[in-house]
Design a protein around this motif. Structure first.
Motif, PDB file in Angstrom:
ATOM      1  N   ASP A  15      82.306  60.155  43.625  1.00 42.37           N
ATOM      2  CA  ASP A  15      80.992  59.367  43.734  1.00 42.37           C
ATOM      3  C   ASP A  15      80.169  59.755  45.229  1.00 42.37           C
ATOM      4  O   ASP A  15      79.145  60.318  45.168  1.00 42.37           O
ATOM      5  N   LYS A  16      81.151  59.917  46.040  1.00 39.45           N
ATOM      6  CA  LYS A  16      80.694  60.451  47.180  1.00 39.45           C
ATOM      7  C   LYS A  16      79.993  61.901  47.509  1.00 39.45           C
ATOM      8  O   LYS A  16      79.020  62.560  48.001  1.00 39.45           O
ATOM      9  N   GLU A  19      76.813  62.104  45.599  1.00 37.75           N
ATOM     10  CA  GLU A  19      75.838  61.581  46.642  1.00 37.75           C
ATOM     11  C   GLU A  19      75.267  62.802  47.411  1.00 37.75           C
ATOM     12  O   GLU A  19      74.052  62.591  47.579  1.00 37.75           O
ATOM     13  N   GLU A  22      73.177  65.317  45.655  1.00 38.58           N
ATOM     14  CA  GLU A  22      72.030  64.664  45.572  1.00 38.58           C
ATOM     15  C   GLU A  22      71.109  64.500  46.901  1.00 38.58           C
ATOM     16  O   GLU A  22      70.109  65.166  46.882  1.00 38.58           O
ATOM     17  N   ASN A  23      71.928  64.103  47.628  1.00 35.92           N
ATOM     18  CA  ASN A  23      70.940  63.988  49.086  1.00 35.92           C
ATOM     19  C   ASN A  23      70.570  65.398  49.647  1.00 35.92           C
ATOM     20  O   ASN A  23      69.503  65.556  50.228  1.00 35.92           O
TER      21      ASN A  23
END
Length: 64
Positions: A15-16, A19, A22-23
């Motif tokens: 999940d990191k 993230e 996405e960021n």
């Protein structure tokens, strides 16, 4: 088409990684105005045995 390559020491939760992708995509989109569909992010995870700091593999450094 922006291509961003990120290298990380292996071991972060999936999940990191999602993230980060996405960021980074959002930041490049906002900064360069590139369409999100054209932005590519490649995350390569390197095993601790293959990443060296100060002449030693990270796998041999305590608390890393």
């Amino acid at each position: 088409m922006p291509l961003i390559q990120i290298q990380l020491i292996q071991g972060r939760p999936e999940d990191k990684i999602k993230e980060v992708i996405e960021n980074v995509t959002n930041t490049v989109h906002e900064t360069l105005g590139a369409p999100k569909e054209s932005i590519r992010v490649i995350v390569t995870e390197i095993p601790k045995t293959h990443w060296g700091i100060g002449g030693m593999p990270v796998s041999n450094i305590p608390n890393r």
